[in-house]
Each structure stands twice: as C-alpha cells, then as structure tokens.
Write a protein that holds these residues in place. Structure first.
Motif, PDB file in Angstrom:
ATOM      1  N   ASP A  63     -11.516   6.784 -10.855  1.00 31.33           N
ATOM      2  CA  ASP A  63     -10.998   6.118  -9.661  1.00 31.33           C
ATOM      3  C   ASP A  63      -9.769   6.847  -9.112  1.00 31.33           C
ATOM      4  N   PHE A  64      -8.925   7.320 -10.028  1.00 33.95           N
ATOM      5  CA  PHE A  64      -7.720   8.023  -9.579  1.00 33.95           C
ATOM      6  C   PHE A  64      -8.078   9.348  -8.905  1.00 33.95           C
ATOM      7  N   VAL A  65      -9.023  10.073  -9.468  1.00 36.33           N
ATOM      8  CA  VAL A  65      -9.461  11.335  -8.860  1.00 36.33           C
ATOM      9  C   VAL A  65     -10.003  11.076  -7.458  1.00 36.33           C
ATOM     10  N   THR A  66     -10.778  10.016  -7.318  1.00 35.65           N
ATOM     11  CA  THR A  66     -11.320   9.647  -6.007  1.00 35.65           C
ATOM     12  C   THR A  66     -10.193   9.341  -5.021  1.00 35.65           C
ATOM     13  N   GLN A 109      -8.555  12.296  -3.358  1.00 31.43           N
ATOM     14  CA  GLN A 109      -9.400  12.986  -2.384  1.00 31.43           C
ATOM     15  C   GLN A 109      -9.432  12.288  -1.023  1.00 31.43           C
ATOM     16  N   ASN A 110      -8.765  11.121  -0.937  1.00 34.35           N
ATOM     17  CA  ASN A 110      -8.751  10.342   0.303  1.00 34.35           C
ATOM     18  C   ASN A 110      -7.491  10.695   1.113  1.00 34.35           C
ATOM     19  N   GLN A 111      -7.549  11.764   1.869  1.00 36.37           N
ATOM     20  CA  GLN A 111      -6.391  12.249   2.598  1.00 36.37           C
ATOM     21  C   GLN A 111      -5.901  11.281   3.671  1.00 36.37           C
ATOM     22  N   ASN A 112      -6.822  10.556   4.303  1.00 36.86           N
ATOM     23  CA  ASN A 112      -6.413   9.582   5.313  1.00 36.86           C
ATOM     24  C   ASN A 112      -5.548   8.485   4.697  1.00 36.86           C
ATOM     25  N   ILE A 116      -3.796   8.731   1.904  1.00 37.38           N
ATOM     26  CA  ILE A 116      -2.530   9.338   1.486  1.00 37.38           C
ATOM     27  C   ILE A 116      -1.558   9.423   2.665  1.00 37.38           C
ATOM     28  N   GLU A 117      -2.050   9.827   3.819  1.00 39.64           N
ATOM     29  CA  GLU A 117      -1.206   9.932   5.007  1.00 39.64           C
ATOM     30  C   GLU A 117      -0.672   8.572   5.429  1.00 39.64           C
ATOM     31  N   GLN A 118      -1.521   7.548   5.376  1.00 40.82           N
ATOM     32  CA  GLN A 118      -1.083   6.189   5.717  1.00 40.82           C
ATOM     33  C   GLN A 118      -0.001   5.716   4.756  1.00 40.82           C
ATOM     34  N   GLN A 119      -0.174   6.040   3.488  1.00 40.30           N
ATOM     35  CA  GLN A 119       0.798   5.612   2.489  1.00 40.30           C
ATOM     36  C   GLN A 119       2.137   6.335   2.650  1.00 40.30           C
ATOM     37  N   ARG A 120       2.103   7.565   3.126  1.00 41.11           N
ATOM     38  CA  ARG A 120       3.351   8.284   3.396  1.00 41.11           C
ATOM     39  C   ARG A 120       4.182   7.535   4.433  1.00 41.11           C
ATOM     40  N   ILE A 121       3.527   7.101   5.478  1.00 30.93           N
ATOM     41  CA  ILE A 121       4.210   6.371   6.554  1.00 30.93           C
ATOM     42  C   ILE A 121       4.770   5.055   6.033  1.00 30.93           C
ATOM     43  N   LYS A 122       3.965   4.337   5.273  1.00 34.70           N
ATOM     44  CA  LYS A 122       4.384   3.034   4.736  1.00 34.70           C
ATOM     45  C   LYS A 122       5.526   3.190   3.730  1.00 34.70           C
ATOM     46  N   ALA A 123       5.493   4.286   2.965  1.00 35.10           N
ATOM     47  CA  ALA A 123       6.546   4.528   1.978  1.00 35.10           C
ATOM     48  C   ALA A 123       7.898   4.672   2.668  1.00 35.10           C
ATOM     49  N   PHE A 124       7.921   5.457   3.732  1.00 37.22           N
ATOM     50  CA  PHE A 124       9.181   5.659   4.462  1.00 37.22           C
ATOM     51  C   PHE A 124       9.660   4.363   5.104  1.00 37.22           C
ATOM     52  N   GLU A 125       8.733   3.594   5.673  1.00 35.21           N
ATOM     53  CA  GLU A 125       9.094   2.323   6.298  1.00 35.21           C
ATOM     54  C   GLU A 125       9.697   1.372   5.276  1.00 35.21           C
ATOM     55  N   LYS A 126       9.127   1.352   4.074  1.00 32.84           N
ATOM     56  CA  LYS A 126       9.640   0.481   3.013  1.00 32.84           C
ATOM     57  C   LYS A 126      11.038   0.912   2.599  1.00 32.84           C
ATOM     58  N   ARG A 162       0.832  -1.216   0.000  1.00 32.49           N
ATOM     59  CA  ARG A 162       0.000   0.000   0.000  1.00 32.49           C
ATOM     60  C   ARG A 162       0.862   1.259   0.000  1.00 32.49           C
ATOM     61  N   LEU A 163       1.670   1.366  -1.047  1.00 29.66           N
ATOM     62  CA  LEU A 163       2.638   2.464  -1.133  1.00 29.66           C
ATOM     63  C   LEU A 163       2.241   3.561  -2.098  1.00 29.66           C
ATOM     64  N   GLY A 164       1.109   3.393  -2.798  1.00 28.00           N
ATOM     65  CA  GLY A 164       0.743   4.404  -3.781  1.00 28.00           C
ATOM     66  C   GLY A 164      -0.384   3.941  -4.679  1.00 28.00           C
ATOM     67  N   TYR A 165      -0.255   4.250  -5.968  1.00 25.20           N
ATOM     68  CA  TYR A 165      -1.368   3.979  -6.881  1.00 25.20           C
ATOM     69  C   TYR A 165      -0.818   3.498  -8.227  1.00 25.20           C
ATOM     70  N   VAL A 166      -1.473   2.476  -8.797  1.00 23.66           N
ATOM     71  CA  VAL A 166      -1.088   1.924 -10.098  1.00 23.66           C
ATOM     72  C   VAL A 166      -2.185   2.223 -11.116  1.00 23.66           C
ATOM     73  N   LEU A 167      -1.845   3.027 -12.114  1.00 29.82           N
ATOM     74  CA  LEU A 167      -2.753   3.334 -13.207  1.00 29.82           C
ATOM     75  C   LEU A 167      -2.571   2.315 -14.327  1.00 29.82           C
ATOM     76  N   PRO A 168      -3.599   2.088 -15.142  1.00 30.38           N
ATOM     77  CA  PRO A 168      -3.436   1.191 -16.302  1.00 30.38           C
ATOM     78  C   PRO A 168      -2.620   1.872 -17.392  1.00 30.38           C
ATOM     79  N   ASP A 169      -2.006   1.082 -18.266  1.00 28.72           N
ATOM     80  CA  ASP A 169      -1.188   1.688 -19.323  1.00 28.72           C
ATOM     81  C   ASP A 169      -2.034   2.405 -20.361  1.00 28.72           C
ATOM     82  N   VAL A 170      -3.322   2.050 -20.428  1.00 27.71           N
ATOM     83  CA  VAL A 170      -4.256   2.745 -21.318  1.00 27.71           C
ATOM     84  C   VAL A 170      -5.347   3.381 -20.456  1.00 27.71           C
TER      85      VAL A 170
END
Length: 391
Positions: free
Chosen positions: A346-349, A352-355, A357-367, A330-338
């Motif tokens: 889905d990406f716009v949504t 808008q999910n700040q909670n 995003i914050e969780q992913q920031r923590i997980k990114a640093f841990e990784k 859970r480190l970010g977001y994967v878009l399709p190639d097309v």
C-alpha cells in the motif's frame, strides 16, 4: 539540527515589548570560559549560559549528572535575577526545580512547558527501572504541576496524559496546548538544488528524508526493514537518513546486514539548521519514527513541524495525535508499527500517486501556516502570561 522553539518564542516576546532573560547551557568548547556563567546580548535577549559537556552518546547516568549540575547552578543564578514570571521548558522534568526554587524564595509565578510526557515516557521504555526513583519522579511531577501557574503541553495527547493523571490539580489552572513551531520563513524561498543527487550519485523517483537523532526511542531499524522490503517491489524509492546519535553505528551495521546501505538507503552526517531546508526542498516526503511504545505517541518532534513548514507530506509509523491530524487533514501517510506485506504494498502504491502527493504538499503548508506558526504560538503564550500577571 536542534530545535529553536525556545529562542524563537523568546525573540517574539521581546518584539512584543517584554524584557527576556534566557538561562541555558552549552557543550560548545568555543563558549568555554573561566567564569561560571557568561552572558551574550542577541536579538534583544540577554542569554546567560554555562558550559557543561554533554552528548547524547553519554551513558544515562552521566547525562543525569549533567542535568543535576545545571539544576544546581541555574537555581543559584535564578535567585539573583529579577523577573515577573518564569517559563520552565522541559525535557527533562527536573528543569522545573529551579523554577520551584525561585517561586519558594521570591514567590515568582512560573509556567511549566511539558515538551514530553516525562517521566511517563522514559519509564515506559525502561530507561528508569528503579521503583523508588520512579515514585520520586512522579512525586516531583505532581509538585511541579501543582506549583505552576499554568501548564503548557506541546500536544493534545500530552494534555490528556497530564489531565487524566492529575485531574484535581488541572481543574484549578489553565492547561493550554501550544504545539511545536513550523518555522515557515526558514523553509521559504529556497532555491532549487541538486543536493540529493550530489550526495548519493543519482536522482531517485521518490525520496524519503529522516533528519534527526539516531536514538533508541526513534527505532530507525524500522526504516531499514522498510527499505529492505521496498527494494524488492520498487527500488526507485530511496531513504535518506541524516543525523547523529548513540544508535547510528548499529543502524549502519544493520543496513549492511540487510543489504540496503548505499542502494536504496543512505546514511549521512548531520547538517546545520541552515542547510536542512535545502534538503527538504529536494525530497518528496519527510518522516518521523518511534519505537512501538504508546507513551511515545504524544511526542511533538521537530521533524513533524519542519516537514509541514517545508510544504512536504509527513510519514510516521505510530498512532496518536499526529496520526489523527495526518488522516483528518490529508497531510501524509501513516504506516503501522509492525510492517506487513500488505502495508508495504500500500505504501509503494501511495508513492506512485503524484497527484495525491502534490495535494498533500499544499495542505501541509496550509496546516503549518494556519495552526503551527510562530505568531500563533507566541500570541497564545502572551495571553497565558497576561492572565497570570493580572491575578
């Protein structure tokens, strides 16, 4: 914004009691001298460098000529240097030639670091179409892998590629994945700034940073298309593209055609390695993109590791090992190639999910800290070296 992997690893080898000589080239006129080779001592390293004009905007043929020049002079230089072991780090694949020369001349063992699936990737994108040249490159690849005492791919996908194509060679030697490095210290203790707002004139709700090369394989047209479609549904999402490259002017023109340039997409000049962490501090998510060619999914782009080191989620548009890691941890977001309407919605949504995003920031640093730190990469390498020298 170039990577510093080789320098950081070399410095760590010195800190662990080793003597390290580095052979490299430079295209900086400041370092141009009358001597063929020059040497500087820095951080315990003896850096031997040769001046060779090079630019990513040069034609493929001219770039290859520069590579050939370096191979020739580096081979001659290596013969004169004493060492117990060599580390040859690609790309391109041909960087293994001086290591081969040294081994055949002085029986010096070498480790080959595969930073890309070369020549598989360049052939897949059509950069090398001549069948004879393709066969020669694959032959060279096989010789290098066979002669190397160990092979170090930068991703599990690269390892799968090498092992699947050369199973007999790989079963008799270590093939150790040592990923690219997340330079945590460089992205730590960065002060808050208004660098983004100062650059574009306002503070967006959600900002996406691409800091890298505007090259053919990066497919930055994709980002322009994404900006065009998100502009309609949520104009508060802003894309920041920083860097240089052969395709930059074309991307600027394409952004103008799509009517997104300086609206929700901004294209800026390249920044120094020192300034880049400040940018990451001021944005919401980092990104890395490639054109839809499967062979490119194995890449280990600095952008991925820089983003995690900066404690930011990562956005990509391809499958492969990075997509697997992003989804699993859970480190970010994967878009399709097309891009599709559903994918954009889905990406716009997601933005808008700040909670989340914050969780992913923590997980990114841990990784970054637990899997991709310099200390981890260095210790893996030192073990590879020790095992080779013991034989």
């Amino acid at each position: 914004m170039g990577g510093t992997r080789s320098y950081d690893l070399a410095r760590s080898f010195v800190e662990n009691g080793n003597s390290v000589n580095v052979l490299s080239s430079t295209n900086d006129n400041f370092h141009k001298t009358k001597n063929r080779w020059s040497i500087i001592e820095r951080d315990g390293l003896s850096v031997h460098y040769i001046y060779l004009p090079y630019d990513n905007q040069m034609s493929y043929t001219k770039r290859m000529l520069v590579f050939v020049q370096f191979l020739y002079f580096a081979s001659l230089k290596l013969i004169k240097l004493d060492c117990d072991i060599l580390l040859a780090t690609s790309t391109p694949l041909t960087i293994g030639i001086p290591a081969l020369v040294k081994k055949w001349k002085h029986k010096t063992p070498f480790v080959f670091e595969a930073r890309d699936v070369w020549p598989e990737a360049v052939i897949a994108i059509g950069a090398i179409k001549n069948k004879i040249m393709q066969k020669l490159l694959y032959r060279l690849e096989k010789i290098i892998y066979k002669q190397a005492s160990a092979i170090v791919p930068l991703s599990i996908d690269m390892k799968r590629s090498v092992v699947s194509r050369y199973p007999e060679i790989c079963k008799n030697k270590p093939v150790v994945v040592i990923e690219n490095i997340s330079e945590i210290d460089r992205f730590s203790n960065i002060r808050e700034s208004n660098i983004l707002e100062n650059a574009i004139g306002f503070k967006p709700r959600f900002s996406i940073l691409y800091a890298g090369t505007f090259g053919r394989v990066n497919g930055i047209e994709y980002v322009v298309d994404l900006a065009e479609r998100t502009l309609v549904s949520d104009s508060s999402i802003v894309f920041i593209l920083i860097g240089e490259g052969a395709m930059k002017e074309e991307i600027i023109q394409y952004a103008k055609e799509k009517k997104v340039l300086n609206k929700n997409l901004f294209i800026l000049d390249s920044v120094s390695k020192q300034e880049l962490p400040v940018w990451y501090k001021d944005i919401d998510i980092g990104s890395s993109f490639v054109i839809p060619v499967k062979e490119l999914w194995a890449n280990a782009a600095n952008k991925f590791f820089d983003t995690l080191a900066a404690s930011r989620p990562i956005l990509i548009n391809h499958e492969g090992w990075q997509a697997e890691v992003i989804r699993a941890d859970r480190l970010g977001y994967v878009l399709p190639d097309v891009l599709t309407d559903e994918a954009v919605t889905d990406f716009v949504t997601y933005t808008q999910n700040q909670n989340l995003i914050e969780q992913q920031r923590i997980k990114a640093f841990e990784k970054a800290k637990n899997c991709y730190s310099l200390e981890i990469a260095s210790q893996k390498y030192l073990k590879v070296f020790k095992d080779i020298v013991k034989k």
